[in-house]
Design a protein around this motif. Structure first.
Motif, PDB file in Angstrom:
ATOM      1  N   ASP A   1       0.815  -1.214   0.000  1.00 42.71           N
ATOM      2  CA  ASP A   1       0.000   0.000   0.000  1.00 42.71           C
ATOM      3  C   ASP A   1       0.849   1.263   0.000  1.00 42.71           C
ATOM      4  O   ASP A   1       0.512   2.241  -0.670  1.00 42.71           O
ATOM      5  CB  ASP A   1      -0.938   0.004   1.211  1.00 42.71           C
ATOM      6  CG  ASP A   1      -2.059  -1.012   1.065  1.00 42.71           C
ATOM      7  OD1 ASP A   1      -2.304  -1.460  -0.064  1.00 42.71           O
ATOM      8  OD2 ASP A   1      -2.676  -1.346   2.103  1.00 42.71           O
ATOM      9  N   HIS A   2       1.958   1.260   0.759  1.00 43.43           N
ATOM     10  CA  HIS A   2       2.746   2.488   0.844  1.00 43.43           C
ATOM     11  C   HIS A   2       3.431   2.796  -0.491  1.00 43.43           C
ATOM     12  O   HIS A   2       3.667   3.960  -0.827  1.00 43.43           O
ATOM     13  CB  HIS A   2       3.780   2.396   1.977  1.00 43.43           C
ATOM     14  CG  HIS A   2       4.925   1.478   1.687  1.00 43.43           C
ATOM     15  ND1 HIS A   2       4.852   0.104   1.872  1.00 43.43           N
ATOM     16  CD2 HIS A   2       6.182   1.728   1.223  1.00 43.43           C
ATOM     17  CE1 HIS A   2       6.009  -0.449   1.550  1.00 43.43           C
ATOM     18  NE2 HIS A   2       6.835   0.504   1.149  1.00 43.43           N
ATOM     19  N   VAL A   3       3.720   1.744  -1.296  1.00 40.25           N
ATOM     20  CA  VAL A   3       4.307   1.980  -2.620  1.00 40.25           C
ATOM     21  C   VAL A   3       3.262   2.576  -3.552  1.00 40.25           C
ATOM     22  O   VAL A   3       3.553   3.505  -4.327  1.00 40.25           O
ATOM     23  CB  VAL A   3       4.887   0.669  -3.199  1.00 40.25           C
ATOM     24  CG1 VAL A   3       5.394   0.894  -4.622  1.00 40.25           C
ATOM     25  CG2 VAL A   3       6.006   0.137  -2.307  1.00 40.25           C
ATOM     26  N   VAL A   4       2.038   2.080  -3.467  1.00 40.11           N
ATOM     27  CA  VAL A   4       0.948   2.639  -4.267  1.00 40.11           C
ATOM     28  C   VAL A   4       0.727   4.108  -3.889  1.00 40.11           C
ATOM     29  O   VAL A   4       0.496   4.962  -4.763  1.00 40.11           O
ATOM     30  CB  VAL A   4      -0.333   1.813  -4.076  1.00 40.11           C
ATOM     31  CG1 VAL A   4      -1.499   2.455  -4.844  1.00 40.11           C
ATOM     32  CG2 VAL A   4      -0.127   0.380  -4.527  1.00 40.11           C
ATOM     33  N   ASP A   5       0.833   4.391  -2.576  1.00 48.47           N
ATOM     34  CA  ASP A   5       0.670   5.787  -2.125  1.00 48.47           C
ATOM     35  C   ASP A   5       1.743   6.678  -2.737  1.00 48.47           C
ATOM     36  O   ASP A   5       1.474   7.822  -3.139  1.00 48.47           O
ATOM     37  CB  ASP A   5       0.739   5.855  -0.599  1.00 48.47           C
ATOM     38  CG  ASP A   5      -0.456   5.194   0.068  1.00 48.47           C
ATOM     39  OD1 ASP A   5      -1.506   5.057  -0.599  1.00 48.47           O
ATOM     40  OD2 ASP A   5      -0.345   4.824   1.264  1.00 48.47           O
ATOM     41  N   LEU A   6       2.965   6.199  -2.781  1.00 50.91           N
ATOM     42  CA  LEU A   6       4.048   6.995  -3.354  1.00 50.91           C
ATOM     43  C   LEU A   6       3.823   7.246  -4.855  1.00 50.91           C
ATOM     44  O   LEU A   6       4.062   8.342  -5.360  1.00 50.91           O
ATOM     45  CB  LEU A   6       5.386   6.273  -3.150  1.00 50.91           C
ATOM     46  CG  LEU A   6       5.914   6.212  -1.710  1.00 50.91           C
ATOM     47  CD1 LEU A   6       7.154   5.326  -1.644  1.00 50.91           C
ATOM     48  CD2 LEU A   6       6.228   7.605  -1.197  1.00 50.91           C
ATOM     49  N   ILE A   7       3.362   6.210  -5.594  1.00 50.58           N
ATOM     50  CA  ILE A   7       3.093   6.381  -7.026  1.00 50.58           C
ATOM     51  C   ILE A   7       1.996   7.413  -7.238  1.00 50.58           C
ATOM     52  O   ILE A   7       2.107   8.307  -8.094  1.00 50.58           O
ATOM     53  CB  ILE A   7       2.692   5.032  -7.662  1.00 50.58           C
ATOM     54  CG1 ILE A   7       3.893   4.064  -7.615  1.00 50.58           C
ATOM     55  CG2 ILE A   7       2.192   5.212  -9.083  1.00 50.58           C
ATOM     56  CD1 ILE A   7       3.547   2.652  -8.054  1.00 50.58           C
ATOM     57  N   GLU A   8       0.954   7.328  -6.399  1.00 51.41           N
ATOM     58  CA  GLU A   8      -0.160   8.276  -6.525  1.00 51.41           C
ATOM     59  C   GLU A   8       0.293   9.694  -6.211  1.00 51.41           C
ATOM     60  O   GLU A   8      -0.070  10.648  -6.916  1.00 51.41           O
ATOM     61  CB  GLU A   8      -1.301   7.860  -5.602  1.00 51.41           C
ATOM     62  CG  GLU A   8      -2.542   8.721  -5.755  1.00 51.41           C
ATOM     63  CD  GLU A   8      -3.686   8.215  -4.908  1.00 51.41           C
ATOM     64  OE1 GLU A   8      -4.838   8.552  -5.208  1.00 51.41           O
ATOM     65  OE2 GLU A   8      -3.429   7.471  -3.931  1.00 51.41           O
ATOM     66  N   ALA A   9       1.115   9.869  -5.165  1.00 54.06           N
ATOM     67  CA  ALA A   9       1.600  11.198  -4.811  1.00 54.06           C
ATOM     68  C   ALA A   9       2.471  11.774  -5.910  1.00 54.06           C
ATOM     69  O   ALA A   9       2.384  12.963  -6.253  1.00 54.06           O
ATOM     70  CB  ALA A   9       2.380  11.130  -3.496  1.00 54.06           C
TER      71      ALA A   9
END
Length: 588
Positions: A55-63
């Motif tokens: 999830d935290h990697v997906v958050d970084l991609i989205e940011a």
């Protein structure tokens, strides 16, 4: 724009499904999609399936897709400096609420230094060189502009403050001893002493040491407070000044300097003696509440005297009178608990004296100790050590030594165990007997102040200064810090072991008792709401863990630092609420 150049975005999908066993299952997935319009309709194209990523990697991609500039965690922010802030901020806020900066004098560098010395004495008492080192590591020095101040500047500020003492104390006396604030016109007074290091202080002299430092030079100082124990004035006198003499001189000084009229001085029997009362009568305008000494009580308890034990058959308090005390009220009190304690202590002292005198008898019988003079010196040291001279009869020759207890004197003293007599000029219509007793017992407030000043909170002793001005300034700084501490202790009582609601005893002579809530707080070491209970010093240490941090964001070293407070704990928030202040970023 080609389809490949169209922007992409992250889409999160959540689906629920009930399986054949009736269990509901959640499915979460994430996709990288591109949206475009085709033939008047919006189409979505999945570029990549991100569901397998954390999830935290997906958050970084989205940011990142939203335009945020991401940097490694260790380069995101740099804490350039972290300084303890919470304790000095709280004490400074309380000082401002009390008007202490304006009370010290007009704005100037000396005032800032003097204020910092008072605040530092509350937060971290120590020598002046140690204080300058300590405050450089907190927000106190940087916010008050004292980072370059050394001991020379500190000593100059102390000299400046000493010249301001009279005007400051006048303002405090007007605030706390005026008829409006103090309708009973009471002022508590007591003396104490502290030892001095070195051999060059003109005020240092050898005298009776209350600190048990026999043979060391000391100073004495008298503290004047309001009935609740707020310090109002302090005076330093040479260390060999007797208590009665110091009281007489300081009472005259307080009356003339501060214009005290019709004030009632409350002091113990060793200080306000009969001779000092005669001096107060000549001075005029000052009354007193004190107690009689043992010989005077014995005279009143004679066969034809007004003090008879039958007075206490139904109550522990009785009014008596005697022509030797014209214009005064005498209130006789009997404290059964005190009687038991005095009897126990006298028994222990008599037993210890018997043991030492028996050694002298054995030495004379064995021939190891001869000559009446030498025997007398040794016996005198023993009875003097335990203050038992009046309770023994000694028979000394050049070759023998015998002793016996003076049972008549012991019985006479035992008959008056727990008895004390208060004498006062306060008329009955102004204050009944019970309140007079309570007023005399309020001297415990001054004794509490002395414990706070000398050892518990402010560490006045020992005195390291060698000039008269600096010694007086040091003691005055400690008094101002005690004034500040008095208000902080009262405000922070819900967080500390302080008894917030001490019960009023039905019998004014009975010993003071702690409230049930205070006993519960002490035994469980928690406050009423279950939070940890602190001592005053431990609460200041906890507040010190609230830091102010200078943070620089990004990797550009030319960017300015941003001062940021650490998140306060619930206890720290509550401490500021109790003094009616918000947590400030800066002290000024």
């Amino acid at each position: 724009m080609s389809q490949q150049e169209k922007p992409v975005h992250v889409v999160r999908v959540r689906k629920s499904h009930t399986d054949k066993h009736g269990l509901e299952r959640d499915y979460r997935s994430a996709y990288l999609r591109r949206s475009f319009r085709e033939g008047g309709k919006v189409r979505n194209e999945t570029v990549a399936n991100l569901s397998a990523l954390p999830d935290h990697v997906v958050d970084l991609i989205e940011a990142g897709l939203k335009g945020q500039h991401l940097v490694p965690a260790d380069a995101a922010a740099t804490i350039l400096r972290s300084r303890p802030h919470g304790h000095v901020a709280a004490v400074t806020a309380q000082a401002k609420a009390l008007g202490l900066p304006a009370l010290l004098g007009p704005a100037c560098p000396q005032r800032d230094l003097a204020l910092a010395l008072v605040i530092a004495r509350v937060c971290r008492p120590g020598s002046k060189p140690a204080t300058t080192r300590w405050w450089a590591d907190t927000t106190l020095a940087v916010d008050l502009g004292l980072t370059a101040a050394g001991t020379d500047e500190v000593y100059a500020a102390m000299d400046w403050l000493e010249t301001r003492q009279e005007s400051i104390e006048k303002a405090l006396a007007k605030k706390h001893l005026s008829p409006g604030a103090n309708p009973d016109r009471l002022a508590l007074f007591d003396l104490s002493s502290s030892w001095v290091t070195g051999h060059h202080c003109p005020l240092a002299a050898r005298g009776y040491s209350r600190d048990g430092k026999k043979g060391l030079p000391q100073i004495e100082y008298g503290l004047l407070t309001d009935p609740e124990g707020r310090p109002v004035s302090v005076r330093v006198v040479p260390g060999n000044t007797a208590d009665p003499t110091a009281f007489e001189a300081l009472a005259k000084d307080f009356k003339t300097r501060y214009g005290l009229q019709e004030m009632v001085m409350v002091g113990d029997r060793g200080m306000i003696t009969s001779a000092r009362i005669e001096a107060l009568k000549e001075l005029g305008g000052l009354g007193w509440v004190t107690a009689l000494r043992a010989p005077a009580i014995q005279a009143l308890a004679a066969d034809d005297g007004p003090l008879q034990m039958s007075l206490f058959d139904e109550t522990n308090l009785a009014k008596i009178s005697h022509p030797h005390y014209p214009g005064e009220r005498l209130i006789a009190c009997r404290n059964p608990a005190l009687a038991v304690e005095r009897s126990r202590k006298r028994g222990d002292l008599l037993a210890a004296t018997d043991q030492e005198l028996a050694k002298i008898t054995a030495a004379t019988q064995a021939g190891r100790l001869k000559d009446a003079g030498r025997i007398g010196i040794r016996a005198g040291k023993v009875v003097g050590k335990y203050n038992m001279e009046k309770h023994y009869k000694l028979d000394i020759t050049d070759t023998s030594f015998t002793y016996a207890r003076n049972e008549e004197n012991i019985a006479a003293e035992a008959a008056l165990d727990g008895i004390y007599i208060i004498r006062t000029t306060i008329p009955d219509k102004q204050m009944d007997a019970a309140k007079v007793v309570a007023t005399y017992k309020s001297l415990a407030n001054v004794e509490r102040d002395f414990r706070s000043i000398k050892a518990i909170d402010l560490a006045l002793r020992p005195i390291h200064h060698h000039t008269e001005t600096r010694v007086r300034a040091h003691v005055f700084i400690c008094m101002l810090a005690a004034y500040l501490t008095w208000h902080l202790r009262k405000a922070w009582a819900p967080l500390t072991f302080t008894d917030e609601h001490r019960p009023e005893p039905a019998d004014p002579v009975a010993p003071a008792q702690r409230s049930t809530a205070a006993q519960t707080k002490a035994s469980r070491r928690t406050t009423a709401d279950g939070a940890p209970a602190y001592s005053f010093r431990a609460l200041l240490e906890h507040l010190a863990t609230l830091t102010r941090n200078d943070i620089r964001y990004g990797t550009d070293t030319t960017m300015p630092a941003v001062p940021t407070l650490a998140a306060p704990t619930p206890i720290q928030r509550r401490a500021y609420e109790l003094i009616g202040q918000t947590l400030p970023l800066n002290l000024k």
